[in-house]
Structure formats: structure tokens, C-alpha cells
Design a protein around this motif. Structure first.
Motif, short mmCIF file in Angstrom:
data_model
loop_
_atom_site.label_atom_id
_atom_site.label_comp_id
_atom_site.label_asym_id
_atom_site.label_seq_id
_atom_site.Cartn_x
_atom_site.Cartn_y
_atom_site.Cartn_z
N THR A 25 0.83 -1.20 0.00
CA THR A 25 0.00 0.00 0.00
C THR A 25 0.87 1.25 0.00
O THR A 25 0.55 2.24 -0.66
N LEU A 26 1.97 1.21 0.75
CA LEU A 26 2.92 2.34 0.76
C LEU A 26 3.75 2.38 -0.51
O LEU A 26 3.80 3.40 -1.21
N THR A 27 4.39 1.26 -0.84
CA THR A 27 5.28 1.22 -1.99
C THR A 27 4.51 1.45 -3.28
O THR A 27 5.00 2.09 -4.22
N GLY A 28 3.28 0.93 -3.36
CA GLY A 28 2.49 1.07 -4.56
C GLY A 28 2.13 2.51 -4.87
O GLY A 28 2.18 2.94 -6.03
N GLU A 29 1.77 3.27 -3.84
CA GLU A 29 1.47 4.68 -4.08
C GLU A 29 2.72 5.43 -4.52
O GLU A 29 2.65 6.31 -5.39
N ARG A 30 3.85 5.09 -3.96
CA ARG A 30 5.10 5.70 -4.41
C ARG A 30 5.39 5.35 -5.86
O ARG A 30 5.84 6.19 -6.64
N LEU A 31 5.13 4.11 -6.23
CA LEU A 31 5.35 3.68 -7.61
C LEU A 31 4.50 4.49 -8.58
O LEU A 31 4.99 4.95 -9.61
N LEU A 32 3.24 4.66 -8.25
CA LEU A 32 2.36 5.43 -9.12
C LEU A 32 2.84 6.87 -9.25
O LEU A 32 2.86 7.44 -10.35
N ARG A 33 3.25 7.47 -8.14
CA ARG A 33 3.72 8.86 -8.20
C ARG A 33 5.00 8.97 -9.02
O ARG A 33 5.19 9.95 -9.75
N ALA A 34 5.87 7.96 -8.92
CA ALA A 34 7.09 7.97 -9.71
C ALA A 34 6.79 7.88 -11.20
O ALA A 34 7.58 8.34 -12.03
N ALA A 35 5.63 7.31 -11.54
CA ALA A 35 5.19 7.21 -12.94
C ALA A 35 4.30 8.39 -13.33
O ALA A 35 3.64 8.35 -14.37
N ASP A 36 4.28 9.43 -12.47
CA ASP A 36 3.47 10.64 -12.73
C ASP A 36 1.99 10.35 -12.79
O ASP A 36 1.24 10.96 -13.57
N LEU A 37 1.55 9.39 -11.95
CA LEU A 37 0.14 9.09 -11.81
C LEU A 37 -0.30 9.47 -10.40
O LEU A 37 0.41 9.18 -9.43
N ASN A 38 -1.44 10.10 -10.28
CA ASN A 38 -1.94 10.53 -8.99
C ASN A 38 -2.85 9.44 -8.42
O ASN A 38 -3.95 9.21 -8.94
N PRO A 39 -2.42 8.76 -7.34
CA PRO A 39 -3.27 7.71 -6.76
C PRO A 39 -4.62 8.27 -6.33
O PRO A 39 -4.70 9.30 -5.67
N GLY A 40 -5.68 7.58 -6.72
CA GLY A 40 -7.00 7.99 -6.31
C GLY A 40 -7.73 8.85 -7.32
O GLY A 40 -8.97 8.89 -7.33
N SER A 41 -7.00 9.55 -8.19
CA SER A 41 -7.67 10.34 -9.23
C SER A 41 -7.32 9.80 -10.62
O SER A 41 -8.21 9.50 -11.42
N ASP A 42 -6.02 9.65 -10.89
CA ASP A 42 -5.64 9.05 -12.17
C ASP A 42 -5.90 7.54 -12.19
O ASP A 42 -6.13 6.95 -13.25
N VAL A 43 -5.81 6.93 -11.02
CA VAL A 43 -6.00 5.49 -10.89
C VAL A 43 -6.95 5.24 -9.73
O VAL A 43 -6.80 5.83 -8.66
N THR A 44 -7.91 4.36 -9.91
CA THR A 44 -8.83 3.99 -8.84
C THR A 44 -8.18 2.89 -8.00
O THR A 44 -7.80 1.84 -8.54
N LEU A 45 -8.07 3.13 -6.69
CA LEU A 45 -7.36 2.20 -5.82
C LEU A 45 -8.33 1.34 -5.03
O LEU A 45 -9.37 1.80 -4.55
N THR A 46 -7.97 0.07 -4.90
CA THR A 46 -8.60 -0.82 -3.93
C THR A 46 -7.49 -1.50 -3.16
O THR A 46 -6.31 -1.48 -3.57
N HIS A 47 -7.84 -2.11 -2.05
CA HIS A 47 -6.86 -2.83 -1.24
C HIS A 47 -7.44 -4.19 -0.88
O HIS A 47 -8.30 -4.30 0.00
#
Length: 305
Positions: free
Chosen positions: A141-163
Motif C-alpha cells: 500500500t505504501l510502496t504502490g502509491e510511491r510507484l504510481l507517483r514515480a510514474a506521474d500518476l496521482n493515486p485515487g484520481s488518475d488510478v482507482t485504488l482498492t486494497h
């Protein structure tokens, strides 16, 4: 590396167990509660092997505690609900309080899985999709959000997140209720049906952005060809997995646990991971800036000065 036989190990550690039991009316060895992870994952498998190794020596009882992963493990550790925990290194550095390490036990591989016949070919293609970033309480959950940000994707808006737990995430992809899942673990992970129904995405190009934005804890690693039978090699991101505790753990227990890591190293890698994971002193002491427990440090010095 110098190794002790069973008799030598028992001689070296019996005094520690005896000291811990002073005043007790039982000959049972002391118990260490170890926060592991999801059933079927590498944390779970490693903890079972470590518990078996401890039982074989008769000096320690390890009680595995099933959890959702790194973040839950660290919360339980800081609350005193367990004595030690397995965790991703980046999660340790984000945790409150001062934790200490017993050793770096193996490398976690970030695995981004999508439908084998789907359109997603790169992390950038996740824009507008639904992804499970690990179970609640997992390090993904932590590393994944960092991964998305490193790819210039905004977690929760650019990508829909579930856990979701891993098994549920695999089912969600099969049912069309999710487009991708991120898993942090060893390879192969049996429940990931690669390459028949799932395909792993190359994330090698994101190592540098991850390091630039979030620090040196991320390495470029490669999931070897045929690690999943019939699948090609896939570059991805590795994160060290640490066995951690607090400085309140009795030095005697830290000593015994560290002895197990060193002397039983060849028995602590799940058979399915042969060739992709290993334990030796060179890797064990590489705890990525997390200080060693004083008891563990004494054991490593005893072997290698």
C-alpha cells in the motif's frame, strides 16, 4: 562462512534459554511471537521455516502470527503485540519509533500483474484503470502509491485504488472487477498464474525515479525467465525485507534468533525460490540503515569480527 553443528549450536545457546527461564516451573523454551504475512506469501513461508529451525534446536519456540503484511506487522510490533516482525525496508523507515534489525532476510520483488490478454503494457497505461495496491496493512500500500507517483500518476484520481488480499485481487481481475494488482513478495508466488492468465509488467525504468523521489531503498532486479514456468524475464523493483524488533527484546533472544539466521541459512529459503533468494552474512547485515539490535551485532561480530 563458519557454521556450527547441532551440538555446538545447542551448547552456545542453551545458557541463553536457561537464563530466560529462571524462576519458571517449566522446561519449555521461551516464545517469540513473529508477525508474518498473508497465507501463501513468502513472509508466511519464511516464518514457518524459521519456526521449524527453532524447534529443531529446542532453544526457542517461534509463534507465527498471520497478518496482512508490513504495515500491520509494524503496528503490532510498536504496540507490543508481537516480539519481532517481517517488513519491507521502506515501511520501516516510515514507521514511528526506533526499531532495530536482526537481519536482512531476502529481497522482495514488486510484481505488477494484469490480464494476459488485456491492453496494459506499462505502468503509464494504468491511467483510468482499477488497481489493488496490496491488502490493507501490507507494505504494497505504501510502496504502490510511491510507484504510481514515480510514474506521474496521482493515486485515487488518475488510478482507482482498492486494497484486497492477494487471492481476492486475483479473483477481481478474473471477474473483470479490477485491471491490475501489485504484490510485494518473493518469486514465484504460486497464486499468480503467470503466464497463463496473468502477465507481469516491466517496471525497471521506474527504479531511478523511485530512488530520486523516495530514497536509495529501491533496487533494479530481474524476475528470472521461467521463475514462473514459461514466462520471460521481467525487470522490476526490489525492496529489502528485514526481520526487525525493538530494543526491548532481550539480548539473549536476539542472540538465538540471529544464530538461527546464520547457522540455518540453507534451510530458510522456500524451495520454490531456489536460485532467486539466498541468505548469508553479507546479505544479513545489509539492513539499509536500520541499526542492528545489540544482541544481533554481537553474534555477527562473533562470526566475522
Amino acid at each position: 562462512m563458519t557454521r556450527l553443528g547441532r551440538r555446538g549450536f545447542l551448547t552456545a545457546t542453551a545458557g541463553f534459554g536457561a537464563a530466560l527461564l529462571t524462576g519458571c516451573a517449566t522446561d519449555a523454551p521461551p516464545t517469540v511471537r513473529l508477525a508474518a504475512g498473508e497465507v501463501g506469501g513468502f513472509y508466511d513461508a519464511f516464518t514457518a521455516l524459521l519456526a521449524d529451525a527453532a524447534a529443531a534446536t529446542g532453544t526457542l519456540h517461534i509463534e507465527p502470527v498471520t497478518t496482512m503484511g508490513s504495515l500491520e506487522n509494524l503496528e503490532m510490533l510498536t504496540r507490543g503485540e508481537v516480539d519481532a516482525a517481517l517488513t519491507l525496508a521502506d515501511a520501516v523507515h516510515s514507521a514511528p519509533g526506533r526499531l532495530v534489525a536482526l537481519g536482512r532476510v531476502y529481497e522482495n520483488y514488486l510484481q505488477l500483474a494484469v490480464r494476459v490478454d488485456g491492453p496494459i503494457g506499462a505502468v503509464a497505461d494504468l491511467r483510468g484503470t482499477r488497481i489493488s495496491l496490496g491488502a490493507p496493512g501490507s507494505g504494497a500500500t505504501l510502496t504502490g502509491e510511491r510507484l504510481l507517483r514515480a510514474a506521474d500518476l496521482n493515486p485515487g484520481s488518475d488510478v482507482t485504488l482498492t486494497h484486497l488480499a492477494l487471492r481476492d485481487a486475483v479473483t477481481a481481475i478474473a471477474d473483470g472487477n479490477a485491471d491490475a494488482l501489485l504484490w510485494a513478495g518473493g518469486v514465484p508466488t504460486g497464486i499468480l498464474d503467470v503466464p497463463h492468465t496473468l502477465r507481469l509488467i516491466d517496471m525497471g525504468a521506474l527504479v531511478r525515479p523511485m530512488r530520486d523521489r523516495f530514497g536509495y531503498l529501491y533496487d533494479r532486479v530481474v524476475i528470472p525467465a521461467d521463475a514462473y514456468p514459461g514466462a520471460p524475464a521481467v525487470p522490476t523493483i526490489g525492496v529489502a525485507n528485514l526481520l526487525v524488533t525493538t530494543d526491548t527484546l532481550a539480548p539473549a533472544l536476539a542472540d538465538v534468533l540471529t544464530e538461527l539466521l546464520i547457522t540455518r541459512a540453507d534451510r530458510l529459503v522456500p524451495a520454490v525460490a531456489a536460485g532467486t533468494q539466498f541468505l548469508d552474512v553479507r546479505s544479513l547485515i545489509g539492513t539499509d540503515g536500520v541499526p542492528l539490535h545489540p544482541g544481533a551485532a554481537r553474534v555477527y561480530r562473533r562470526y566475522h569480527g
